[in-house]
Scaffold this motif. Structure first.
Motif, PDB file in Angstrom:
ATOM      1  N   GLY A  40       0.814  -1.134  -0.167  1.00 27.04           N
ATOM      2  CA  GLY A  40      -0.416   0.051  -0.072  1.00 27.04           C
ATOM      3  C   GLY A  40       1.031   1.459   0.300  1.00 27.04           C
ATOM      4  O   GLY A  40       0.373   2.353  -0.408  1.00 27.04           O
ATOM      5  N   GLY A  41       1.757   0.863   0.058  1.00 28.54           N
ATOM      6  CA  GLY A  41       2.759   1.954   0.119  1.00 28.54           C
ATOM      7  C   GLY A  41       4.106   2.847  -1.222  1.00 28.54           C
ATOM      8  O   GLY A  41       3.756   1.845  -1.790  1.00 28.54           O
ATOM      9  N   ALA A  42       4.538   3.465  -1.711  1.00 27.64           N
ATOM     10  CA  ALA A  42       5.300   3.886  -2.838  1.00 27.64           C
ATOM     11  C   ALA A  42       6.575   3.422  -2.239  1.00 27.64           C
ATOM     12  O   ALA A  42       7.185   3.213  -1.421  1.00 27.64           O
ATOM     13  N   PRO A  43       7.325   2.806  -3.817  1.00 26.40           N
ATOM     14  CA  PRO A  43       8.980   2.870  -3.380  1.00 26.40           C
ATOM     15  C   PRO A  43       9.501   3.383  -2.853  1.00 26.40           C
ATOM     16  O   PRO A  43       9.003   4.585  -3.013  1.00 26.40           O
ATOM     17  N   THR A  44      10.780   3.204  -1.857  1.00 28.09           N
ATOM     18  CA  THR A  44      11.662   3.732  -2.131  1.00 28.09           C
ATOM     19  C   THR A  44      12.958   2.995  -2.139  1.00 28.09           C
ATOM     20  O   THR A  44      13.174   1.643  -2.141  1.00 28.09           O
ATOM     21  N   GLY A 102      11.684  -4.312 -12.510  1.00 26.31           N
ATOM     22  CA  GLY A 102      11.352  -5.852 -12.798  1.00 26.31           C
ATOM     23  C   GLY A 102       9.728  -5.608 -12.029  1.00 26.31           C
ATOM     24  O   GLY A 102       9.453  -5.186 -10.926  1.00 26.31           O
ATOM     25  N   ASP A 103       9.704  -7.271 -11.546  1.00 27.92           N
ATOM     26  CA  ASP A 103       8.313  -7.157 -11.187  1.00 27.92           C
ATOM     27  C   ASP A 103       8.030  -7.084  -9.893  1.00 27.92           C
ATOM     28  O   ASP A 103       6.768  -7.571  -9.463  1.00 27.92           O
ATOM     29  N   GLY A 104       9.334  -7.337  -9.540  1.00 27.87           N
ATOM     30  CA  GLY A 104       9.196  -7.352  -8.141  1.00 27.87           C
ATOM     31  C   GLY A 104       9.157  -9.323  -7.298  1.00 27.87           C
ATOM     32  O   GLY A 104       9.109  -9.767  -7.910  1.00 27.87           O
ATOM     33  N   THR A 105      10.332  -9.278  -5.892  1.00 29.26           N
ATOM     34  CA  THR A 105      10.519 -10.579  -4.965  1.00 29.26           C
ATOM     35  C   THR A 105       9.496 -10.200  -3.709  1.00 29.26           C
ATOM     36  O   THR A 105      10.126  -9.115  -3.035  1.00 29.26           O
TER      37      THR A 105
ATOM     38  N   GLN B  37       1.256   1.137 -11.635  1.00 28.18           N
ATOM     39  CA  GLN B  37       1.207  -0.416 -11.516  1.00 28.18           C
ATOM     40  C   GLN B  37       0.078  -1.018 -11.295  1.00 28.18           C
ATOM     41  O   GLN B  37      -0.549  -1.008 -10.474  1.00 28.18           O
ATOM     42  N   ASP B  38       0.068  -2.108 -11.757  1.00 29.38           N
ATOM     43  CA  ASP B  38      -0.990  -3.281 -11.790  1.00 29.38           C
ATOM     44  C   ASP B  38      -0.571  -3.863 -10.535  1.00 29.38           C
ATOM     45  O   ASP B  38       0.670  -4.015 -10.382  1.00 29.38           O
ATOM     46  N   PRO B  39      -1.578  -5.028  -9.904  1.00 31.09           N
ATOM     47  CA  PRO B  39      -1.248  -5.375  -8.858  1.00 31.09           C
ATOM     48  C   PRO B  39      -0.508  -6.699  -8.662  1.00 31.09           C
ATOM     49  O   PRO B  39      -0.510  -7.571  -9.682  1.00 31.09           O
ATOM     50  N   GLY B  40       0.770  -7.151  -8.291  1.00 30.16           N
ATOM     51  CA  GLY B  40       1.158  -8.208  -8.089  1.00 30.16           C
ATOM     52  C   GLY B  40       2.505  -7.456  -9.293  1.00 30.16           C
ATOM     53  O   GLY B  40       3.392  -8.511  -9.472  1.00 30.16           O
ATOM     54  N   MET B  41       2.391  -6.208  -9.377  1.00 35.46           N
ATOM     55  CA  MET B  41       3.468  -6.334 -10.621  1.00 35.46           C
ATOM     56  C   MET B  41       4.776  -5.299 -10.808  1.00 35.46           C
ATOM     57  O   MET B  41       4.557  -4.077  -9.345  1.00 35.46           O
ATOM     58  N   GLY B  42       5.480  -5.053 -11.375  1.00 28.46           N
ATOM     59  CA  GLY B  42       6.586  -4.198 -11.465  1.00 28.46           C
ATOM     60  C   GLY B  42       5.472  -2.092 -11.938  1.00 28.46           C
ATOM     61  O   GLY B  42       4.204  -2.398 -12.164  1.00 28.46           O
ATOM     62  N   LEU B  43       6.345  -1.351 -12.144  1.00 28.13           N
ATOM     63  CA  LEU B  43       6.723  -0.897 -12.004  1.00 28.13           C
ATOM     64  C   LEU B  43       6.927  -0.062 -13.677  1.00 28.13           C
ATOM     65  O   LEU B  43       7.610  -0.609 -14.386  1.00 28.13           O
ATOM     66  N   LYS B  44       5.333  -0.023 -14.237  1.00 25.71           N
ATOM     67  CA  LYS B  44       6.309   0.343 -15.958  1.00 25.71           C
ATOM     68  C   LYS B  44       5.844   1.565 -15.990  1.00 25.71           C
ATOM     69  O   LYS B  44       4.743   2.440 -15.679  1.00 25.71           O
TER      70      LYS B  44
END
Lengths: 111, 115
Positions: A40-44, A102-105, B37-44
């Motif tokens: 729910g937060g912003a990337p840091t 990337g799509d994140g871990t 950012q779509d759910p479960g995805m990275g930033l586009k």
């Protein structure tokens, strides 16, 4: 274009060490960054590697091998608050700081 | 410093409506970016700007427009909203920094639903 691969989920216990890997394919590679995002937060911003080797910032370290197109984020002495998503991002060779993420871990830290 | 601010925090749009997402930064950064950012995805990356009056497309610009009349402000315009634009939108700013990291500072995001 650019593509990045990182594991979708990692689970570890409090106090442990965890490594999140990132492999990339890109043209004009300039550097690799890591970002943390709580739900729910912003990337840091966490760290940046422009050169091969290890960068250390407190409990977090990041490593880059340009020849292997590979990097990792190392989190030591895990705490519950480290539960979050972690994104690697490659910066291409422009002056605009453009990055592909990337799509994140998703890291879950258990007691 | 407030950093990067975004308004609104939440919005529900009907299909075909238009709106502008506001973004402002008070750090005097040259570079600004819009991501979705779509759910479960990275930033586009949608659009980015290297300074006032200069903008360029990112990975997913279709359906969006931007302008950058000042260093501080970088609004994102959605024309003819579609359900595929339901997402969380983040604005960010950066500068080169001593290490060339272009560390990005993100706003809190706007959660947009198109129905």
């Amino acid at each position: 274009g650019q593509s990045l691969e990182q594991p979708s989920e990692v689970t570890a216990v409090e106090g442990a060490i965890v490594q999140i890997n990132c492999t990339y394919q890109t043209s004009g590679f300039y550097g690799l960054s890591w970002y943390q995002q709580h739900d729910g937060g912003a990337p840091t911003f966490l760290s940046y590697n422009g050169l091969d080797g290890l960068e250390e910032t407190g409990r977090f370290s990041s490593f880059l091998s340009r020849s292997d197109s590979y990097g990792y984020l190392l989190l030591q002495e895990l705490q519950m608050k480290d539960s979050a998503s972690y994104f690697c991002a490659v910066r291409v060779n422009t002056n605009a700081g453009k990055s592909t993420f990337g799509d994140g871990t998703t890291l879950t830290v258990k007691p | 410093n407030a950093g990067v601010t975004q308004t609104p925090k939440f919005r529900i749009l009907k299909i075909g409506q238009s709106m502008t997402l506001q973004c402002a930064q008070d750090m005097n950064h040259n570079y600004m970016y819009w991501y979705r950012q779509d759910p479960g995805m990275g930033l586009k990356l949608i659009y980015y700007s290297v300074g006032a009056g200069i903008t360029d497309k990112g990975e997913v610009p279709n359906g969006y427009n931007v302008s950058r009349s000042t260093t501080e402000d970088f609004p994102l315009r959605l024309e003819l909203a579609a359900p595929s634009q339901t997402s969380v939108y983040f604005c960010a700013s950066s500068y080169a920094g001593t290490s060339g990291s272009y560390e990005q500072y993100f706003g809190p995001g706007t959660r947009l639903t198109v129905t």
